[in-house]
Design a protein around this motif. Structure first.
Motif, mmCIF file in Angstrom:
data_model
loop_
_atom_site.group_PDB
_atom_site.id
_atom_site.type_symbol
_atom_site.label_atom_id
_atom_site.label_comp_id
_atom_site.label_asym_id
_atom_site.label_seq_id
_atom_site.Cartn_x
_atom_site.Cartn_y
_atom_site.Cartn_z
ATOM 1 N N ASP A 78 -5.909 -18.348 -6.685
ATOM 2 C CA ASP A 78 -5.194 -17.932 -5.473
ATOM 3 C C ASP A 78 -4.620 -16.543 -5.704
ATOM 4 O O ASP A 78 -3.680 -16.369 -6.492
ATOM 5 C CB ASP A 78 -4.088 -18.939 -5.146
ATOM 6 C CG ASP A 78 -3.432 -18.665 -3.799
ATOM 7 O OD1 ASP A 78 -4.029 -17.932 -2.988
ATOM 8 O OD2 ASP A 78 -2.334 -19.195 -3.568
ATOM 9 N N VAL A 79 -5.177 -15.545 -5.033
ATOM 10 C CA VAL A 79 -4.816 -14.140 -5.237
ATOM 11 C C VAL A 79 -3.691 -13.753 -4.288
ATOM 12 O O VAL A 79 -3.770 -14.008 -3.088
ATOM 13 C CB VAL A 79 -6.040 -13.229 -5.000
ATOM 14 C CG1 VAL A 79 -5.680 -11.776 -5.274
ATOM 15 C CG2 VAL A 79 -7.212 -13.667 -5.858
ATOM 16 N N GLY A 80 -2.642 -13.118 -4.822
ATOM 17 C CA GLY A 80 -1.529 -12.708 -3.979
ATOM 18 C C GLY A 80 -0.869 -13.909 -3.342
ATOM 19 O O GLY A 80 -0.734 -14.006 -2.123
ATOM 20 N N CYS A 81 -0.401 -14.828 -4.176
ATOM 21 C CA CYS A 81 -0.073 -16.192 -3.745
ATOM 22 C C CYS A 81 1.276 -16.336 -3.061
ATOM 23 O O CYS A 81 1.593 -17.403 -2.548
ATOM 24 C CB CYS A 81 -0.097 -17.105 -4.961
ATOM 25 S SG CYS A 81 1.145 -16.680 -6.214
ATOM 26 N N SER A 104 -2.396 -19.591 -9.406
ATOM 27 C CA SER A 104 -1.850 -18.628 -8.466
ATOM 28 C C SER A 104 -1.309 -17.416 -9.212
ATOM 29 O O SER A 104 -0.743 -17.552 -10.295
ATOM 30 C CB SER A 104 -0.730 -19.272 -7.642
ATOM 31 O OG SER A 104 -1.205 -20.401 -6.936
ATOM 32 N N ALA A 115 0.484 -13.242 -8.585
ATOM 33 C CA ALA A 115 0.962 -12.125 -7.773
ATOM 34 C C ALA A 115 1.715 -11.192 -8.718
ATOM 35 O O ALA A 115 2.162 -11.613 -9.792
ATOM 36 C CB ALA A 115 1.872 -12.606 -6.645
ATOM 37 N N CYS A 127 -7.728 -15.917 -0.833
ATOM 38 C CA CYS A 127 -6.846 -14.782 -0.573
ATOM 39 C C CYS A 127 -6.364 -14.866 0.863
ATOM 40 O O CYS A 127 -7.129 -14.654 1.797
ATOM 41 C CB CYS A 127 -7.594 -13.468 -0.815
ATOM 42 S SG CYS A 127 -6.687 -11.990 -0.296
ATOM 43 N N ARG A 147 -3.970 -13.267 3.443
ATOM 44 C CA ARG A 147 -3.131 -12.120 3.826
ATOM 45 C C ARG A 147 -2.682 -11.301 2.616
ATOM 46 O O ARG A 147 -1.666 -10.630 2.638
ATOM 47 C CB ARG A 147 -1.914 -12.612 4.624
ATOM 48 C CG ARG A 147 -1.198 -11.586 5.492
ATOM 49 C CD ARG A 147 -2.005 -11.172 6.703
ATOM 50 N NE ARG A 147 -1.255 -10.294 7.597
ATOM 51 C CZ ARG A 147 -0.557 -10.699 8.656
ATOM 52 N NH1 ARG A 147 -0.487 -11.997 8.947
ATOM 53 N NH2 ARG A 147 0.063 -9.835 9.424
ATOM 54 N N CYS A 148 -3.457 -11.405 1.507
ATOM 55 C CA CYS A 148 -3.086 -10.608 0.339
ATOM 56 C C CYS A 148 -3.417 -9.141 0.609
ATOM 57 O O CYS A 148 -4.398 -8.815 1.266
ATOM 58 C CB CYS A 148 -3.810 -11.102 -0.916
ATOM 59 S SG CYS A 148 -5.605 -11.136 -0.781
ATOM 60 N N ARG A 149 -2.593 -8.280 0.075
ATOM 61 C CA ARG A 149 -2.742 -6.851 0.346
ATOM 62 C C ARG A 149 -3.616 -6.196 -0.716
ATOM 63 O O ARG A 149 -3.183 -5.303 -1.447
ATOM 64 C CB ARG A 149 -1.371 -6.196 0.392
ATOM 65 C CG ARG A 149 -0.449 -6.772 1.466
ATOM 66 C CD ARG A 149 0.875 -6.039 1.500
ATOM 67 N NE ARG A 149 1.580 -6.114 0.223
ATOM 68 C CZ ARG A 149 2.660 -5.397 -0.077
ATOM 69 N NH1 ARG A 149 3.145 -4.528 0.800
ATOM 70 N NH2 ARG A 149 3.253 -5.522 -1.252
ATOM 71 N N VAL A 150 -4.851 -6.639 -0.814
ATOM 72 C CA VAL A 150 -5.772 -6.097 -1.811
ATOM 73 C C VAL A 150 -6.885 -5.345 -1.084
ATOM 74 O O VAL A 150 -7.603 -5.923 -0.269
ATOM 75 C CB VAL A 150 -6.379 -7.231 -2.674
ATOM 76 C CG1 VAL A 150 -7.335 -6.648 -3.706
ATOM 77 C CG2 VAL A 150 -5.269 -8.032 -3.359
ATOM 78 N N TRP A 187 -11.422 -15.959 2.497
ATOM 79 C CA TRP A 187 -10.645 -14.763 2.847
ATOM 80 C C TRP A 187 -10.002 -14.972 4.211
ATOM 81 O O TRP A 187 -10.681 -15.084 5.229
ATOM 82 C CB TRP A 187 -11.566 -13.545 2.864
ATOM 83 C CG TRP A 187 -10.846 -12.229 2.957
ATOM 84 C CD1 TRP A 187 -9.676 -11.883 2.364
ATOM 85 C CD2 TRP A 187 -11.289 -11.081 3.681
ATOM 86 N NE1 TRP A 187 -9.341 -10.581 2.663
ATOM 87 C CE2 TRP A 187 -10.321 -10.063 3.468
ATOM 88 C CE3 TRP A 187 -12.398 -10.787 4.482
ATOM 89 C CZ2 TRP A 187 -10.433 -8.790 4.029
ATOM 90 C CZ3 TRP A 187 -12.517 -9.525 5.029
ATOM 91 C CH2 TRP A 187 -11.539 -8.537 4.807
#
Length: 765
Positions: A372-375, A393, A395, A436, A438-441, A466
């Motif tokens: 989980d990216v930018g969790c 997870s 972040a 991911c 709403r992760c800001r990547v 995504w």
């Protein structure tokens, strides 16, 4: 008179003989009792007392002037579990302290500092020595509770009532199952992160890369950390001079992420370099202070919804995300409604929306381990537990104040990390899915470098989920990003298998599928992004820069990554098929090694850890195995309401892919550096023969300080080490005022169970 004298003499003579007979009888009884009470080679010391004995006096060949060898019988379990243990406090010196309560005033227990000239026992040997089910071994030892009362020392004062409900009476049965032999056998067939890393090869050019030897870690910037005391080689591991870290925000201090001097000197922060690891040149030995009014954590599962504000006193995220249903403050608690920016109707609704969008994802069966990216505060991962899914997870430690700390306080797995310039510290082809929300990547920039890193760790046939505004918003910027993402995912051969919007929330999701063969890569019309060079090892992950290239998939039929693991829960105990052609870490065929290791840890956890150490498992949630091999310890705890992060040291055999294949998760790490987690985030740490190799490169004191930083007050550590390491560890922990709950000694191996207290040194600043 004569008759009278004769009568009296007749009465006296028998009396003399009776007394003499009684004296001889008593003497024989005492000798017999002494012989029967001679301890066996296995010794158990409950609660606060310790013992250091390897070679014991023989019953039949006793000499007062020198110790005799006692040949232990592994099958003599009944005697081992019923003998009363002779005990003395373990000290830094070779001889025990005076005042040993042995019942033999003129005799001292022997101590042996040297190791036995025996080869470490393998799993095979342990299985042969394991007794058949014997009703006597399953019964509590009558002497255990009495022994505990007898040896209770200063460390025990004030704790007896607290520990009264512990299951110590069962420890007699448990002791026969405690396996403390070091099982690892050198095997040069296994790669390590040190040997897989290009930079490590350059650092140690010309030196033999032996996975069983300590290899110097990559040197990090030689900068002083802000406000923290450094540990030099002159530190004495037994030092009781402790001080608090006095850096700003010391209660949340992460040495490798808070090295302000190193961060200040970075040439750029364009690619989030300032959020990456920059460890001090020497690990700190200061102690992290407790927050004011620290409480015992709320137990799981209640902690998923609420935690004590005083444990994580950070109101910033409450304010910053007040309209997004992440976290709210209510009195002395932080409350987690289960929502998030994308979870407008809660995380459960969002998870069900994903399942409806793509039923083939089969959460909890086909898909078990997710990244989980930018969790955020990890509500997505927290509610995936209900689906039998593990989410790793992560972040960064950034302006979103303490989000990872909040996740861990809730009892949800998380680490502090960032998609920056270096690879994530995971092997290739291991995550069943990557998520991911709403992760800001910015996946589409720099040649898609960041998305290609996800491609590296995503399992062939796995999914990228995504959920971000470019998926469903129609603004010019979002439309442009979506167009770039479609082109990039097509170029790396990902197939868009679903794109839909939840009518009840307006939130959309796109799901991409990674290929299972190299056919698409080999038939692409354009070679951008390019394929990686053949010498670019996809599993190398410890301080390795990201590259904008595609790693080809394994092509051999029996290679790792070709076949999807068995569905959960069978995959937990099923050896991966690709191990069939490998030799195991312990020297046997890898599949047999895997099974033996699994059975070994099942016995140890069930017979001793869960019942014999006095641990209240209702208070254990976040667990770390500091030196995992096959993940057997974590697998043995799978039925408990805990999660385990398996740490594979960067210079140990790279078995982490096996751990992922069995439906567990883990991470690479070097224990001469700080772990990427906030203080007070684990309830129990497990260390199995970690120190021998590690102490060649850094002090034991620095490692113990890091353990102290990670562990919650009242949390536990189980050490399994050689006797000399047990001595050093125990001296350090006693100087930290930790409670030594049990020491178990067998031959040259020891088990030490300790509990952290809330003691902190007085502030001097």
């Amino acid at each position: 008179m004569a008759a009278g004298r004769h009568f009296r003499n007749d009465k006296q003579m028998p009396s003399f003989y009776v007394m003499a007979t009684i004296a001889v009888f008593v003497a024989l009884c005492l000798i017999g009792m002494w012989m029967l009470s001679s301890p066996s080679g296995d010794e158990v010391v409950p609660r606060g007392e310790s013992i250091l004995v390897s070679e014991r006096e023989g019953v039949h060949e006793k000499k007062e002037s020198e110790p005799q060898q006692f040949e232990e019988s592994a099958g003599d379990v009944e005697q081992e579990t019923q003998e009363k243990v002779e005990q003395s406090p373990l000290t830094q010196s070779d001889s025990p302290e005076d005042g040993s309560e042995t019942g033999e005033d003129n005799k001292e227990p022997e101590t042996v500092d040297s190791e036995e000239n025996k080869e470490p026992e393998t799993v095979d040997n342990e299985e042969k020595k394991e007794p058949e089910a014997d009703p006597d071994t399953e019964k509590p030892t009558p002497d255990v509770q009495g022994d505990h009362e007898e040896v209770k020392g200063k460390d025990e004062e004030g704790t007896q009532e607290e520990e009264k409900g512990s299951d110590l009476e069962e420890s007699g049965a448990a002791q026969s199952e405690i396996q403390i032999e070091t099982k690892e056998v050198p095997n040069n067939n296994w790669e390590t992160q040190a040997s897989e890393s290009k930079e490590e090869k350059e650092t140690v050019a010309g030196e033999e890369q032996n996975p069983d030897e300590g290899v110097a870690s990559e040197e990090t910037p030689n900068d002083e950390e802000d406000g923290a005391k450094k540990a030099g080689s002159e530190d004495k591991s037994g030092s009781d001079e402790w001080s608090l870290c006095n850096a700003e925000g010391a209660a949340d201090y992460i040495p490798c992420l808070d090295n302000k001097e190193a961060i200040k000197n970075l040439p750029s922060s364009k690619h989030y370099e300032h959020r990456e690891r920059h460890c001090p040149s020497s690990p700190p030995t200061c102690l992290v202070p407790l927050p004011q009014d620290y409480h015992s954590p709320v137990p799981w599962p209640k902690s998923r919804n609420e935690v004590w504000f005083s444990n994580v006193p950070h109101p910033g995220l409450v304010s910053y995300k007040k309209d997004q249903n992440w976290v709210k403050k209510a009195g002395d608690k932080l409350m987690f409604p289960g929502g998030g920016t994308q979870f407008k109707h809660g995380a459960v609704h969002y998870i069900e929306f994903i399942e409806q969008t793509l039923p083939d994802i089969a959460l909890g069966n086909h898909t078990r381990v997710i990244l989980d990216v930018g969790c955020g505060v990890a509500s997505f991962g927290g509610y995936l537990f209900d689906k039998e899914v593990l989410a790793m997870s992560f972040a960064p430690k950034d302006e979103h104040e303490a989000q990872i700390q909040l996740a861990l306080e809730r009892g949800i797995p998380a680490i502090s990390a960032v998609m920056g310039t270096q690879r994530l510290v995971f092997p290739s082809n291991v995550f069943d899915a990557v998520h991911c929300a709403r992760c800001r990547v910015p996946w589409h920039i720099d040649g898609g470098k960041l998305l290609l890193e996800l491609n590296r760790v995503l399992r062939p046939g796995g999914y990228f989920i995504w959920s971000a505004t470019p998926v469903y918003w129609k603004g010019a910027e979002d439309v442009a990003i979506w167009k770039d993402m479609v082109a990039l995912t097509a170029a790396i051969c990902w197939e868009l298998v679903a794109r839909t919007t939840d009518s009840s929330t307006g939130v959309g999701v796109a799901i991409f599928h990674k290929p299972t063969t190299n056919f698409c890569y080999e038939t692409r019309k354009q070679s951008s992004p390019p394929l990686c060079d053949s010498d670019d090892k996809p599993d190398a992950a410890w301080y390795i820069p990201m590259t904008a290239c595609i790693h080809k998939l394994p092509s051999d039929e029996d290679a790792r990554g070709i076949e999807w693991p068995t569905e959960w829960p069978l995959r937990l105990t099923t050896a991966p098929t690709w191990l069939a052609s490998e030799k195991g870490v312990y020297g046997k065929p890898a599949a047999a090694d895997f099974r033996s290791d699994t059975e070994h840890w099942e016995r140890v956890v069930d017979k001793s850890y869960l019942h014999g150490l006095g641990i209240d498992w209702s208070k254990i949630r976040n667990v770390m195995d500091m030196k995992a091999v096959y993940g057997g310890f974590a697998a043995a705890l799978a039925s408990q309401p805990v999660w385990v992060i398996n740490v594979v040291p960067f210079d140990a055999a790279d078995t982490l892919p096996i751990i992922f294949d069995r439906g567990l998760f883990g991470i690479y790490h070097d224990w001469c550096e700080s772990f990427s987690s906030y203080p007070r985030t684990y309830d129990l740490l497990h260390s199995d023969h970690l120190l021998d190799r590690l102490k060649k490169r850094c002090s034991v004191k620095a490692v113990i300080v890091e353990i102290d930083r990670l562990l919650r007050p009242d949390g536990w550590v189980i050490f399994r080490e050689k006797i000399n390491n047990v001595k050093e560890i125990e001296a350090l922990l006693k100087s930290l005022n930790w409670e030594v709950r049990m020491t178990y000694i067998k031959n040259e191996e020891g088990l030490l169970a300790v509990q952290k207290t809330r003691w902190r040194p007085e502030a001097t600043f």
